[in-house]
Design a protein around this motif. Structure first.
Motif, mmCIF file in Angstrom:
data_model
loop_
_atom_site.group_PDB
_atom_site.id
_atom_site.type_symbol
_atom_site.label_atom_id
_atom_site.label_comp_id
_atom_site.label_asym_id
_atom_site.label_seq_id
_atom_site.Cartn_x
_atom_site.Cartn_y
_atom_site.Cartn_z
ATOM 1 N N LEU A 155 0.994 -1.182 0.120
ATOM 2 C CA LEU A 155 0.048 0.055 -0.108
ATOM 3 C C LEU A 155 0.891 1.389 -0.001
ATOM 4 O O LEU A 155 2.031 1.194 0.335
ATOM 5 C CB LEU A 155 -0.871 -0.048 1.327
ATOM 6 C CG LEU A 155 -1.780 -1.171 1.348
ATOM 7 C CD1 LEU A 155 -2.310 -1.164 2.842
ATOM 8 C CD2 LEU A 155 -2.643 -1.274 0.322
ATOM 9 N N ARG A 156 0.034 2.426 -0.466
ATOM 10 C CA ARG A 156 0.852 3.733 -0.261
ATOM 11 C C ARG A 156 0.407 4.348 0.596
ATOM 12 O O ARG A 156 -0.799 5.018 0.446
ATOM 13 C CB ARG A 156 1.051 4.307 -1.474
ATOM 14 C CG ARG A 156 1.897 5.587 -1.559
ATOM 15 C CD ARG A 156 2.385 5.781 -2.992
ATOM 16 N NE ARG A 156 3.150 7.030 -3.208
ATOM 17 C CZ ARG A 156 4.607 7.075 -3.016
ATOM 18 N NH1 ARG A 156 5.217 6.037 -2.707
ATOM 19 N NH2 ARG A 156 4.979 8.242 -3.090
ATOM 20 N N LEU A 157 0.821 4.706 1.908
ATOM 21 C CA LEU A 157 0.281 5.134 2.987
ATOM 22 C C LEU A 157 1.204 6.235 3.741
ATOM 23 O O LEU A 157 2.721 6.073 3.708
ATOM 24 C CB LEU A 157 -0.222 4.291 4.182
ATOM 25 C CG LEU A 157 -1.183 2.968 3.806
ATOM 26 C CD1 LEU A 157 -1.128 2.133 4.616
ATOM 27 C CD2 LEU A 157 -2.459 3.721 3.320
ATOM 28 N N PRO A 158 0.679 7.360 4.548
ATOM 29 C CA PRO A 158 1.639 7.993 5.577
ATOM 30 C C PRO A 158 1.627 7.258 6.627
ATOM 31 O O PRO A 158 0.786 6.372 6.906
ATOM 32 C CB PRO A 158 0.756 9.304 5.524
ATOM 33 C CG PRO A 158 -0.617 8.959 5.047
ATOM 34 C CD PRO A 158 -0.412 7.910 4.322
ATOM 35 N N PRO A 159 2.562 7.764 7.556
ATOM 36 C CA PRO A 159 2.750 6.970 8.908
ATOM 37 C C PRO A 159 1.277 6.744 9.524
ATOM 38 O O PRO A 159 0.900 5.976 10.339
ATOM 39 C CB PRO A 159 3.702 7.634 9.759
ATOM 40 C CG PRO A 159 4.431 8.553 8.560
ATOM 41 C CD PRO A 159 3.359 8.765 7.768
ATOM 42 N N GLU A 160 0.532 8.086 9.505
ATOM 43 C CA GLU A 160 -0.478 7.983 10.418
ATOM 44 C C GLU A 160 -1.711 6.882 10.019
ATOM 45 O O GLU A 160 -2.278 6.248 10.694
ATOM 46 C CB GLU A 160 -1.240 9.393 10.528
ATOM 47 C CG GLU A 160 -0.611 10.629 10.986
ATOM 48 C CD GLU A 160 0.288 10.816 9.645
ATOM 49 O OE1 GLU A 160 0.091 11.050 8.566
ATOM 50 O OE2 GLU A 160 1.656 11.386 10.044
ATOM 51 N N LYS A 161 -1.663 6.845 8.756
ATOM 52 C CA LYS A 161 -2.756 5.722 8.050
ATOM 53 C C LYS A 161 -2.145 4.155 8.390
ATOM 54 O O LYS A 161 -2.941 3.574 8.590
ATOM 55 C CB LYS A 161 -2.792 5.851 6.695
ATOM 56 C CG LYS A 161 -4.011 7.015 6.191
ATOM 57 C CD LYS A 161 -5.211 6.458 6.816
ATOM 58 C CE LYS A 161 -6.288 7.724 6.410
ATOM 59 N NZ LYS A 161 -7.698 7.462 6.899
ATOM 60 N N LEU A 162 -0.920 4.227 8.421
ATOM 61 C CA LEU A 162 -0.292 2.872 8.915
ATOM 62 C C LEU A 162 -0.575 2.730 10.329
ATOM 63 O O LEU A 162 -1.002 1.321 10.589
ATOM 64 C CB LEU A 162 1.143 2.668 8.587
ATOM 65 C CG LEU A 162 1.672 1.259 9.038
ATOM 66 C CD1 LEU A 162 1.126 0.191 8.037
ATOM 67 C CD2 LEU A 162 3.319 1.219 8.487
ATOM 68 N N ARG A 163 -0.426 3.544 11.148
ATOM 69 C CA ARG A 163 -0.689 3.277 12.593
ATOM 70 C C ARG A 163 -2.407 3.226 12.613
ATOM 71 O O ARG A 163 -2.835 2.121 13.469
ATOM 72 C CB ARG A 163 -0.487 4.784 13.287
ATOM 73 C CG ARG A 163 -0.603 4.526 14.815
ATOM 74 C CD ARG A 163 -0.186 5.882 15.419
ATOM 75 N NE ARG A 163 1.102 6.414 15.005
ATOM 76 C CZ ARG A 163 2.257 6.296 15.400
ATOM 77 N NH1 ARG A 163 2.601 5.444 16.180
ATOM 78 N NH2 ARG A 163 3.207 6.918 14.698
ATOM 79 N N ARG A 175 -6.382 -1.231 14.004
ATOM 80 C CA ARG A 175 -7.850 -1.617 13.595
ATOM 81 C C ARG A 175 -7.499 -3.209 13.192
ATOM 82 O O ARG A 175 -8.342 -4.084 13.693
ATOM 83 C CB ARG A 175 -8.463 -1.221 12.235
ATOM 84 C CG ARG A 175 -8.709 0.279 12.312
ATOM 85 C CD ARG A 175 -9.227 0.816 11.207
ATOM 86 N NE ARG A 175 -10.492 0.210 10.453
ATOM 87 C CZ ARG A 175 -11.114 0.540 9.508
ATOM 88 N NH1 ARG A 175 -10.614 1.323 8.711
ATOM 89 N NH2 ARG A 175 -12.156 -0.103 8.912
ATOM 90 N N LEU A 176 -6.328 -3.573 12.649
ATOM 91 C CA LEU A 176 -5.834 -4.902 12.556
ATOM 92 C C LEU A 176 -5.856 -5.868 13.904
ATOM 93 O O LEU A 176 -6.314 -6.949 14.299
ATOM 94 C CB LEU A 176 -4.780 -5.290 11.786
ATOM 95 C CG LEU A 176 -4.952 -4.912 10.349
ATOM 96 C CD1 LEU A 176 -3.312 -4.943 9.753
ATOM 97 C CD2 LEU A 176 -5.604 -6.022 9.675
ATOM 98 N N HIS A 177 -5.183 -5.222 14.740
ATOM 99 C CA HIS A 177 -4.922 -5.690 16.166
ATOM 100 C C HIS A 177 -6.296 -5.715 16.742
ATOM 101 O O HIS A 177 -6.742 -6.835 17.694
ATOM 102 C CB HIS A 177 -4.230 -4.703 17.022
ATOM 103 C CG HIS A 177 -2.574 -4.939 16.698
ATOM 104 N ND1 HIS A 177 -1.875 -5.295 17.757
ATOM 105 C CD2 HIS A 177 -1.865 -4.795 15.409
ATOM 106 C CE1 HIS A 177 -0.419 -5.418 17.244
ATOM 107 N NE2 HIS A 177 -0.701 -4.988 15.859
ATOM 108 N N ALA A 178 -7.301 -4.900 16.748
ATOM 109 C CA ALA A 178 -8.482 -4.782 17.311
ATOM 110 C C ALA A 178 -9.502 -5.856 16.753
ATOM 111 O O ALA A 178 -10.078 -6.530 17.636
ATOM 112 C CB ALA A 178 -9.546 -3.496 17.222
ATOM 113 N N LEU A 179 -9.300 -6.318 15.589
ATOM 114 C CA LEU A 179 -10.003 -7.382 14.949
ATOM 115 C C LEU A 179 -9.457 -8.751 15.219
ATOM 116 O O LEU A 179 -10.366 -9.440 15.648
ATOM 117 C CB LEU A 179 -9.966 -7.212 13.577
ATOM 118 C CG LEU A 179 -10.611 -8.616 12.487
ATOM 119 C CD1 LEU A 179 -12.047 -8.369 12.624
ATOM 120 C CD2 LEU A 179 -10.077 -8.364 11.115
#
Length: 193
Positions: A146-154, A159-163
């Motif tokens: 993906l192409r993401l800024p650091p905030e979006k990766l965070r 969200r993955l951890h919560a899932l």
């Protein structure tokens, strides 16, 4: 003195990182988390180490609260150990810590974790045909770019951890065909387009 409360998770700070950042200590903690309580001699045999080395490193882990005595097991001089926190994460500030000792300890820790992940995946790949075929289709070894800024990766990471946490205590965990499942998440920036 009351028995220390078992913590489900521990975030490493500079002191606890230095206490854990040794390959054998990480392996000892991993073994106790995955296989349950054991003696220093049992762990030595499992890991191909001397019982003197495992005893020493277990005591060091205990000083930092990663393991503790299991008073429900053993007899006489036999000392059983159990894991305290069942998961560990790195406090983000450690990545920016200017102390070379902390940076070195962090390097040892993250490289050992990466090595363990590689070993676990290789073991599964080497034994996958021993599993019921339903597991072959259920397991996953995907990668995404993906192409993401650091905030979006965070945000994505959170969200993955919560899932994943939603699946920690599912009713099906006691099903006859339930197995321990390892999930490795690796998300990191990469140079290039």
């Amino acid at each position: 003195m009351p028995e220390p409360e078992e913590l489900p998770h521990r975030t490493l700070d500079p002191r606890s990182l230095r206490g854990l950042a040794h390959p054998l200590r990480i392996q000892l903690l991993r073994s106790l988390r995955h296989h349950g309580p054991a003696t220093a001699s049992q762990l030595a045999a499992q890991l191909g180490e001397s019982s003197g080395a495992t005893s020493y490193h277990l005591r060091q882990l205990a000083v930092h609260g990663f393991v503790q005595d299991d008073p429900t097991r053993g007899k006489g001089r036999e000392r059983w150990w159990k894991a305290g926190p069942q998961s560990t994460s790195v406090d983000e500030s450690l990545y920016r810590n200017p102390d070379p000792e902390i940076r070195g300890a962090l390097d040892v820790y993250v490289h050992e974790v990466a090595t363990i992940h590689t070993q676990e995946l290789s073991t599964y790949l080497g034994t996958r045909h021993d599993w019921d075929p339903r597991w072959l289709g259920a397991s996953d070894m995907s990668d995404f770019t993906l192409r993401l800024p650091p905030e979006k990766l965070r945000e994505l990471d959170g969200r993955l951890h919560a899932l994943i946490e939603e699946y920690r205590d599912v009713e099906e965990a006691d099903a006859p065909d339930a197995e321990r499942v390892r999930i490795h998440l690796h998300a990191f920036p990469q140079h290039g387009n």
